[in-house]
Motif scaffolding. Sequence first.
Motif, PDB file in Angstrom:
ATOM      1  N   PHE A 101     -19.096   2.601 -10.145  1.00 20.48           N
ATOM      2  CA  PHE A 101     -17.522   2.651 -10.531  1.00 20.48           C
ATOM      3  C   PHE A 101     -16.743   3.613  -9.449  1.00 20.48           C
ATOM      4  CE2 PHE A 101     -14.142   5.331 -12.430  1.00 20.48           C
ATOM      5  CZ  PHE A 101     -13.536   4.568 -13.395  1.00 20.48           C
ATOM      6  N   ASP A 102     -17.335   4.455  -8.774  1.00 21.75           N
ATOM      7  CA  ASP A 102     -16.362   4.886  -7.689  1.00 21.75           C
ATOM      8  C   ASP A 102     -16.160   3.631  -6.526  1.00 21.75           C
ATOM      9  OD1 ASP A 102     -16.103   7.280  -8.955  1.00 21.75           O
ATOM     10  OD2 ASP A 102     -17.909   8.107  -7.812  1.00 21.75           O
ATOM     11  N   ALA A 103     -17.058   2.890  -6.137  1.00 26.43           N
ATOM     12  CA  ALA A 103     -16.545   1.879  -5.163  1.00 26.43           C
ATOM     13  C   ALA A 103     -15.524   1.051  -5.490  1.00 26.43           C
ATOM     14  CB  ALA A 103     -17.990   1.226  -4.760  1.00 26.43           C
ATOM     15  N   LEU A 104     -15.653   0.703  -7.016  1.00 31.29           N
ATOM     16  CA  LEU A 104     -14.715  -0.389  -7.423  1.00 31.29           C
ATOM     17  C   LEU A 104     -13.409   0.638  -7.594  1.00 31.29           C
ATOM     18  CD1 LEU A 104     -16.520  -1.675 -10.744  1.00 31.29           C
ATOM     19  CD2 LEU A 104     -15.752  -2.812  -8.645  1.00 31.29           C
ATOM     20  N   MET A 105     -13.527   1.710  -7.624  1.00 37.47           N
ATOM     21  CA  MET A 105     -11.958   2.581  -7.737  1.00 37.47           C
ATOM     22  C   MET A 105     -11.502   2.607  -6.291  1.00 37.47           C
ATOM     23  SD  MET A 105     -10.068   4.311  -9.649  1.00 37.47           S
ATOM     24  CE  MET A 105     -11.088   5.199 -11.076  1.00 37.47           C
ATOM     25  N   ILE A 106     -12.328   2.440  -5.308  1.00 43.97           N
ATOM     26  CA  ILE A 106     -11.659   2.482  -3.945  1.00 43.97           C
ATOM     27  C   ILE A 106     -11.429   1.111  -3.599  1.00 43.97           C
ATOM     28  CG2 ILE A 106     -12.251   2.740  -1.293  1.00 43.97           C
ATOM     29  CD1 ILE A 106     -12.162   5.177  -2.913  1.00 43.97           C
ATOM     30  N   VAL A 107     -11.858   0.064  -3.799  1.00 45.50           N
ATOM     31  CA  VAL A 107     -11.513  -1.274  -3.925  1.00 45.50           C
ATOM     32  C   VAL A 107     -10.338  -1.465  -4.328  1.00 45.50           C
ATOM     33  CG1 VAL A 107     -12.000  -3.563  -4.385  1.00 45.50           C
ATOM     34  CG2 VAL A 107     -13.852  -2.262  -3.607  1.00 45.50           C
ATOM     35  N   MET A 167     -15.020  10.640   2.092  1.00 43.14           N
ATOM     36  CA  MET A 167     -14.869  10.018   3.331  1.00 43.14           C
ATOM     37  C   MET A 167     -15.822   8.981   3.509  1.00 43.14           C
ATOM     38  SD  MET A 167     -11.708  10.465   4.082  1.00 43.14           S
ATOM     39  CE  MET A 167     -11.822   9.838   5.903  1.00 43.14           C
ATOM     40  N   SER A 168     -17.120   9.384   3.233  1.00 48.53           N
ATOM     41  CA  SER A 168     -18.293   8.457   3.398  1.00 48.53           C
ATOM     42  C   SER A 168     -18.274   7.005   2.389  1.00 48.53           C
ATOM     43  CB  SER A 168     -19.690   9.351   3.100  1.00 48.53           C
ATOM     44  OG  SER A 168     -20.573   8.453   3.268  1.00 48.53           O
ATOM     45  N   LEU A 169     -17.517   7.502   1.034  1.00 48.82           N
ATOM     46  CA  LEU A 169     -17.483   6.397   0.267  1.00 48.82           C
ATOM     47  C   LEU A 169     -16.446   5.429   0.744  1.00 48.82           C
ATOM     48  CD1 LEU A 169     -17.905   4.936  -2.519  1.00 48.82           C
ATOM     49  CD2 LEU A 169     -16.077   6.688  -3.353  1.00 48.82           C
ATOM     50  N   THR A 170     -15.314   5.830   1.211  1.00 50.66           N
ATOM     51  CA  THR A 170     -14.234   5.263   1.845  1.00 50.66           C
ATOM     52  C   THR A 170     -14.664   4.413   2.996  1.00 50.66           C
ATOM     53  OG1 THR A 170     -13.417   6.931   3.000  1.00 50.66           O
ATOM     54  CG2 THR A 170     -12.290   6.755   0.814  1.00 50.66           C
ATOM     55  N   ASP A 171     -15.332   4.894   3.675  1.00 44.87           N
ATOM     56  CA  ASP A 171     -15.805   4.150   5.070  1.00 44.87           C
ATOM     57  C   ASP A 171     -16.735   3.107   4.613  1.00 44.87           C
ATOM     58  OD1 ASP A 171     -14.348   5.708   6.509  1.00 44.87           O
ATOM     59  OD2 ASP A 171     -16.060   7.229   7.350  1.00 44.87           O
ATOM     60  N   ARG A 172     -17.582   3.355   3.592  1.00 48.05           N
ATOM     61  CA  ARG A 172     -18.665   2.441   3.270  1.00 48.05           C
ATOM     62  C   ARG A 172     -17.873   1.127   2.603  1.00 48.05           C
ATOM     63  NH1 ARG A 172     -21.115   1.647  -1.664  1.00 48.05           N
ATOM     64  NH2 ARG A 172     -20.589   3.732  -2.437  1.00 48.05           N
ATOM     65  N   VAL A 173     -16.869   1.432   1.724  1.00 51.65           N
ATOM     66  CA  VAL A 173     -16.114   0.297   1.056  1.00 51.65           C
ATOM     67  C   VAL A 173     -15.037  -0.507   1.807  1.00 51.65           C
ATOM     68  CG1 VAL A 173     -14.767  -0.183  -0.962  1.00 51.65           C
ATOM     69  CG2 VAL A 173     -16.945   1.370  -1.299  1.00 51.65           C
ATOM     70  N   ASN A 174     -14.519   0.317   2.616  1.00 50.21           N
ATOM     71  CA  ASN A 174     -13.066  -0.129   3.128  1.00 50.21           C
ATOM     72  C   ASN A 174     -13.403  -0.909   4.635  1.00 50.21           C
ATOM     73  OD1 ASN A 174     -11.275   0.629   1.229  1.00 50.21           O
ATOM     74  ND2 ASN A 174     -11.194   2.408   1.953  1.00 50.21           N
ATOM     75  N   VAL A 175     -14.537  -0.383   5.155  1.00 47.38           N
ATOM     76  CA  VAL A 175     -14.756  -1.367   6.429  1.00 47.38           C
ATOM     77  C   VAL A 175     -14.778  -2.884   6.228  1.00 47.38           C
ATOM     78  CG1 VAL A 175     -16.618  -1.889   8.293  1.00 47.38           C
ATOM     79  CG2 VAL A 175     -15.962   0.566   7.824  1.00 47.38           C
ATOM     80  N   GLN A 176     -15.378  -3.318   5.067  1.00 47.96           N
ATOM     81  CA  GLN A 176     -15.308  -4.753   4.781  1.00 47.96           C
ATOM     82  C   GLN A 176     -13.946  -5.281   4.308  1.00 47.96           C
ATOM     83  OE1 GLN A 176     -18.364  -5.579   1.696  1.00 47.96           O
ATOM     84  NE2 GLN A 176     -17.487  -7.703   1.359  1.00 47.96           N
ATOM     85  N   GLY A 177     -13.542  -4.355   3.448  1.00 47.52           N
ATOM     86  CA  GLY A 177     -12.445  -4.683   2.525  1.00 47.52           C
ATOM     87  C   GLY A 177     -11.065  -4.982   3.863  1.00 47.52           C
ATOM     88  N   ILE A 178     -10.970  -3.937   4.532  1.00 52.20           N
ATOM     89  CA  ILE A 178      -9.937  -3.868   5.475  1.00 52.20           C
ATOM     90  C   ILE A 178      -9.938  -5.102   6.413  1.00 52.20           C
ATOM     91  CG2 ILE A 178      -8.797  -2.831   7.310  1.00 52.20           C
ATOM     92  CD1 ILE A 178      -8.111  -1.485   4.468  1.00 52.20           C
ATOM     93  N   TYR A 210      -2.150   3.765   2.946  1.00 52.65           N
ATOM     94  CA  TYR A 210      -3.682   3.972   2.869  1.00 52.65           C
ATOM     95  C   TYR A 210      -3.625   5.671   3.398  1.00 52.65           C
ATOM     96  CZ  TYR A 210      -8.544   3.787   3.760  1.00 52.65           C
ATOM     97  OH  TYR A 210      -9.908   3.920   3.678  1.00 52.65           O
ATOM     98  N   THR A 211      -2.941   5.953   4.462  1.00 49.51           N
ATOM     99  CA  THR A 211      -2.970   7.204   4.932  1.00 49.51           C
ATOM    100  C   THR A 211      -2.558   8.417   3.852  1.00 49.51           C
ATOM    101  OG1 THR A 211      -2.492   6.743   7.026  1.00 49.51           O
ATOM    102  CG2 THR A 211      -2.214   8.889   6.540  1.00 49.51           C
ATOM    103  N   SER A 212      -1.519   7.787   3.202  1.00 52.41           N
ATOM    104  CA  SER A 212      -0.878   8.794   2.084  1.00 52.41           C
ATOM    105  C   SER A 212      -1.819   8.850   0.978  1.00 52.41           C
ATOM    106  CB  SER A 212       0.384   7.979   1.733  1.00 52.41           C
ATOM    107  OG  SER A 212       0.797   8.735   0.337  1.00 52.41           O
ATOM    108  N   LEU A 213      -2.686   7.671   0.641  1.00 53.30           N
ATOM    109  CA  LEU A 213      -3.574   7.932  -0.537  1.00 53.30           C
ATOM    110  C   LEU A 213      -4.738   8.988  -0.083  1.00 53.30           C
ATOM    111  CD1 LEU A 213      -4.219   4.031  -1.485  1.00 53.30           C
ATOM    112  CD2 LEU A 213      -3.153   6.108  -3.005  1.00 53.30           C
ATOM    113  N   LEU A 214      -5.149   8.792   1.096  1.00 49.92           N
ATOM    114  CA  LEU A 214      -6.214   9.675   1.504  1.00 49.92           C
ATOM    115  C   LEU A 214      -5.471  11.262   1.485  1.00 49.92           C
ATOM    116  CD1 LEU A 214      -7.665   7.869   4.626  1.00 49.92           C
ATOM    117  CD2 LEU A 214      -8.784   8.224   2.375  1.00 49.92           C
ATOM    118  N   GLU A 215      -4.367  11.463   2.000  1.00 50.66           N
ATOM    119  CA  GLU A 215      -3.780  12.726   1.854  1.00 50.66           C
ATOM    120  C   GLU A 215      -3.696  13.204   0.414  1.00 50.66           C
ATOM    121  OE1 GLU A 215      -1.310  12.570   5.863  1.00 50.66           O
ATOM    122  OE2 GLU A 215      -0.197  12.296   4.002  1.00 50.66           O
ATOM    123  N   ASN A 216      -3.353  12.520  -0.550  1.00 54.84           N
ATOM    124  CA  ASN A 216      -3.145  12.588  -1.844  1.00 54.84           C
ATOM    125  C   ASN A 216      -4.370  13.130  -2.568  1.00 54.84           C
ATOM    126  OD1 ASN A 216      -0.086  12.439  -1.721  1.00 54.84           O
ATOM    127  ND2 ASN A 216      -0.404  10.387  -2.426  1.00 54.84           N
TER     128      ASN A 216
END
Length: 246
Positions: A101-107, A167-178, A210-216
Amino acid sequence: MTAAGETSTIQTTEERESAGKLMGLVVFGEMVAARTYKLMADLRPEFATILRKFASMEGQHATWFRDTSQRNGIELDKDFADKELGYLIDQVDNYSAQKDFDALMIVQGFIVESLAIATYEPFLEIAPKYEGASAAFAQALADERYHVDWVTRYLRLRFFDNHDEFMSLTDRVNVQGIDCVGGTLMSIANGLKSVGLSAADCTGAMMDEYTSLLENVGVESRRATKAVVSLFVPLAQKYRRRPEAH
């Protein structure tokens, strides 16, 4: 959804074909977003009501954009959309099968919604060229920000005081997505230019979002900026190697 004074001013075949690709991505992208929220609702019943509401809103966006396209004589390029959205659908299906679920939330919040906001916001400047587009894009943009607000609130609580895991989750999901989003932006760069938009500007706007989301979510500003740069620098390098895409 028509605003006073709006008229369709598509004059060239190039602009019509470009608009067909762009609106195809928008319409079918919204449908993918709706499906993703439904899959998320199935995984977490406690959030099902709000997530199904979001799915319905995304489906409504797709209807608005399809109607706007029809009124302006724009034929949606479904083949192009299917090709560009394939990576996203595969990623969503994979995480859904894993019940992640959390990975889907990041996507959804950090890729899909961020790209939509980064595209819809500048499009509002040229929307009066297309009959009915201003109202549709303005409301969709407001809705996407509403969705992102909920996503960031969830993530802030889920990873409260545990930003390393986040941050580990966002790195795992977003490297492919971005990387895949970057490929899509390059694929539509000339089309964006022909309708008065810039792929480079959209990329910059997505970096800001994306930066704003991380900060929020609670990530310290310097760390958020470093993470975004590490993701988007390879994308910028691709643009430098393809100056014709600007």
